[in-house]
Write an enzyme that holds these catalytic residues in place. Structure first.
Site, PDB file in Angstrom:
ATOM      1  N   GLU A 126       0.803  -1.059   0.016  1.00  0.00           N
ATOM      2  CA  GLU A 126       0.161  -0.035   0.000  1.00  0.00           C
ATOM      3  C   GLU A 126       0.646   1.237   0.033  1.00  0.00           C
ATOM      4  OE1 GLU A 126      -2.498  -1.408   3.333  1.00  0.00           O
ATOM      5  OE2 GLU A 126      -4.245  -0.782   2.421  1.00  0.00           O
ATOM      6  N   GLU A 154      -3.867  -9.751   3.333  1.00  0.00           N
ATOM      7  CA  GLU A 154      -4.174  -9.013   4.741  1.00  0.00           C
ATOM      8  C   GLU A 154      -5.321 -10.306   4.908  1.00  0.00           C
ATOM      9  OE1 GLU A 154      -3.397  -7.085   2.544  1.00  0.00           O
ATOM     10  OE2 GLU A 154      -2.827  -5.129   3.715  1.00  0.00           O
TER      11      GLU A 154
END
Ligand code: 3H9
Length: 696
Positions: free
Chosen positions: A105, A125
């Protein structure tokens, strides 16, 4: 400025270096450090471009998982990444190792990404029951399209730079020195007028019905698991609303995931799978033996699977069987699996040939003289195992590790067939051996620390999770399976249909129902083991349905009939009314009253039977920790990861509640199977948990 994040100038290009071993996780210090460096670089007119780089073995591997569940500390990753996204000078992420989660990210907030050709990039995740919570769900689909982004986020598997290049996830890939390449790349962008900012892009068109079709595609694999559905909702937002609104949606759903019991369970397993490698009386410094030449005895399904697993890991394998025919069959099994892997694009034809060239077929024990590790995978009969180990003792070199793949038998007795019990250990693989992650490592009374440490490292070599267990019948996994299977069998007699039990347990999250598993494994296998046992309960109901089916030659998938029917080699179970009738008659004969049984009772009886046996195993010292038991069940028996394993599940439900239910079963069905363990009673009384017990 923090020492974990530093800013250095290379001409007009500044480099932010993050140095937070072991994996450069985005701890509070790192977030603050990046924010400070960005502010400094922004205000310094001599700096024209910026590279984000990491020291050590990897680029940022994500948020610091240890911080979840603790009070948040400012700045948040979102705040820092907003600062990076808005940076006015060209920014380049220089990626090596693994850019994962919050790491990727961060890279997505840079204008450009340059990767070392050995790097991996992913948003894993979901494996922690989470979704990318710092813009990943909004930026990734804008960059590579909704479908690739969903695949990466709902599957959690990282991609290599070649794929990343093809999808536009990275802008350059290099075999040269990464930092130098990234600085040169940044230098070239100094004059660029239109810096590409992912947050300003739109997601490429998605067809009507795309999301409905995607949900259908992942439905089976994600049953009962919340995070994947929430990821899909975030990507829907990325497609249909503004970036800012999409970020709000992501934040709301990320918080739901972060605070869920599913994520707590998966984070528990993440740490449990690392903790499992620590054995108190086998310190890290224990010498390990070099293992590169493996011999596998027995070329049946298990032997061939073990051999394949070793070949996949780059090891040399000699496979031994009594006769040439058996050996050829073993080789054919291996070839078939490898060809299937080639067909699915998992390996190339050249890789398949390389693996096969490391396989040697032998039919003489004398050829085992130079093996580093011998793994016996012959019939599950003590007399045969003893014979094999006594032969191994005669031919193997000093220092060779002698392992048995037994799933139930006494390792000490096997070891006593040799003159070197300290070199003997159990290596219990799970079928299919080249796929299943679990390896139960069974320590005998005299197994040496060196052999244990070497076996734990061997598990790693095979990319498996090695769990050290004690030498009791069935070790940890199969011993617990007996209780679980027993309840399934009783429920059948009491009137629950096999397909109903399987449906209830798969809806609850088990990968397969116990009846479908029995048919897959072969009902003759368990039958033979029960025939050999002399310690079974004196109870005519005990595994009666399974015994009856096996006695009728209904072995399961391999005979086209087990508890279910199978059409011409298909693996899809079909309910068989004849079996229902057979069970009804047998119940009548045994005086078992049939009744309506609800899903809640099925779950409680099957799963609490696991918890109870797990507690006894812990109490008797056959597992080192409750979390080791969870690792066994999550990796070897299809226990839903989002429930954390049986012992963590008991903690989630409350040990007292589980204990009360078990006492209730003891009253209702008699204490023979349900008498609660001392440990369980103590935890229930003191309001304790298995997790706290592990910390003691
Ligand atoms: C996330 O990023 C959320 C964001 O979207 C949003 C935030 C708002 N944190 O596995 P190893 C420790 S979620 C803390 O043995 P390897 C690990 O416990 C995160 N610690 O090494 C171990 O400690 P110990 C998304 C971490 O080389 C040590 O590092 N990222 C973290 O076999 C070595 O680990 C992930 O899910 C962490 N993030 O594998 C990636 N990661 O030595 C999770 C590792 O005390 N990590 N540790 O036992 C991995 O997949 C592997 O660790 C990795 C290295 C591939 C990086």
């Amino acid at each position: 400025m923090s020492e974990t994040v530093t800013l250095a100038r290379h001409g007009q290009v500044a480099v932010i270096t993050i140095d937070n071993p072991p994996v450069n996780a985005l701890s509070h210090a790192v977030r603050k450090g990046i924010g400070d460096c960005l502010a400094e670089a922004d205000g310094d007119d001599a700096i024209e471009a910026l590279v984000i780089y990491c020291a050590g073995r990897t680029f940022i591997a994500g948020a610091d998982i240890r911080e979840f569940g603790k009070p948040p500390q400012s700045p948040s990753l979102r705040e820092v990444l907003a600062q990076l996204d808005e940076f006015r000078k060209p920014t380049v992420a220089a990626i090596h190792g693994t850019a994962l989660g919050g790491g990727l990210e961060t890279a997505l907030c840079c204008h450009y990404r340059v990767a070392a050709s050995s790097a991996k990039l992913g948003l894993p995740e979901v494996r922690l029951g989470l979704l990318p919570g710092s813009g990943g769900t909004q930026r990734l689909p804008r960059l590579i399209g909704a479908e690739h982004a969903l695949d990466m986020m709902t599957g959690g598997k990282p991609v290599d730079p070649a794929t990343a290049m093809a999808w536009g996830l990275v802008d350059a890939c290099t075999d040269d020195e990464l930092l130098k390449t990234a600085i040169e790349f940044a230098d070239l962008k100094i004059t660029e007028k239109n810096l590409p900012r992912i947050s300003e892009r739109k997601v490429a068109n998605v067809e009507a019905g795309f999301f409905a079709a995607y949900r259908k595609k992942i439905a089976r694999r994600t049953r009962g698991f919340e995070a994947p559905e929430r990821i899909v909702q975030c990507v829907e937002a990325a497609v249909s609303v503004s970036f800012a609104d999409g970020m709000r949606k992501e934040r709301e759903l990320f918080r739901l995931c972060r605070d869920s019991s599913q994520s707590a369970a998966m984070r528990h397993l993440f740490f449990a799978e690392r903790q499992v490698a620590r054995v108190p009386d086998v310190p890290k410094e224990t010498e390990v033996r070099e293992i590169s030449k493996i011999a596998v005895i027995g070329a049946g399904t298990m032997g061939a699977g073990i051999a394949l697993s070793c070949l996949d890991a780059g090891l040399d394998v000699a496979m031994l069987d009594k006769d040439r025919q058996g050996l050829e069959r073993g080789r054919a099994t291996i070839e078939k699996s490898l060809a299937a892997a080639v067909g699915k694009g998992r390996i190339s034809d050249t890789q398949m040939q390389a693996r096969l060239s490391r396989l040697d077929l032998i039919d003489d024990f004398a050829a085992l003289a130079d093996a580093d590790l011998v793994i016996e995978a012959v019939f599950e009969t003590m007399a045969i195992k003893e014979e094999v180990f006594s032969a191994l003792d005669r031919v193997c070199r000093d220092g060779a590790i002698l392992a048995s793949n037994t799933s139930t038998l006494d390792i000490d007795r096997i070891a006593s067939a040799t003159s070197r019990p300290e070199d003997v250990i159990g290596l219990h693989f799970f079928s299919p051996a080249n796929i299943m992650k679990l390896l139960e490592i069974v320590r005998g009374a005299r197994t040496s620390a060196e052999v244990i440490a070497s076996s734990m490292r061997f598990a790693k070599q095979l990319s498996k999770i090695g769990v050290l267990v004690g030498n009791c019948f069935g070790f940890v996994g199969n011993r617990m399976l007996y209780g679980y299977g027993r309840e399934n069998q009783f429920l059948l007699l009491e009137g629950a249909a096999p397909e109903y039990i399987d449906q209830v347990l798969t809806d609850w999250g088990m990968a397969m129902g116990p009846n479908a598993v029995g048919d897959l494994a072969g009902l003759d296998v368990g039958y033979k083991v029960r025939q050999e046992r002399t310690d079974l309960p004196d109870d005519p109901r005990y595994y009666r349905v399974a015994d009856m089916l096996a006695e009728q030659g209904r072995y399961g998938q391999k005979t086209g009939r087990g508890i279910y029917l199978y059409d011409n080699g298909s693996r899809k179970p079909i309910a068989d009314p004849e079996v229902g009738e057979m069970i009804r008659r047998e119940a009548e004969r045994l005086g078992v009253e049939q009744r309506e049984i609800g899903g809640a009772e099925i779950i409680e009886r099957c799963i609490y039977a696991l918890v109870l046996e797990g507690a006894k195993i812990l109490e008797e010292g056959f597992a080192l920790r409750a979390s080791d038991i969870d690792v066994v069940w999550a990796n070897g028996y299809g226990f839903p990861r989002y429930r954390g394993g049986p012992m963590f599940y008991a903690d989630t439900m409350g040990v007292e509640k589980v204990y009360d239910a078990i006492c209730g079963f003891a009253e209702r069905f008699g204490p023979q199977y349900w008498s609660p363990s001392e440990l369980l009673a103590r935890l229930a009384r003191d309001g304790g948990t298995f997790a706290e017990l592990d910390k003691e």
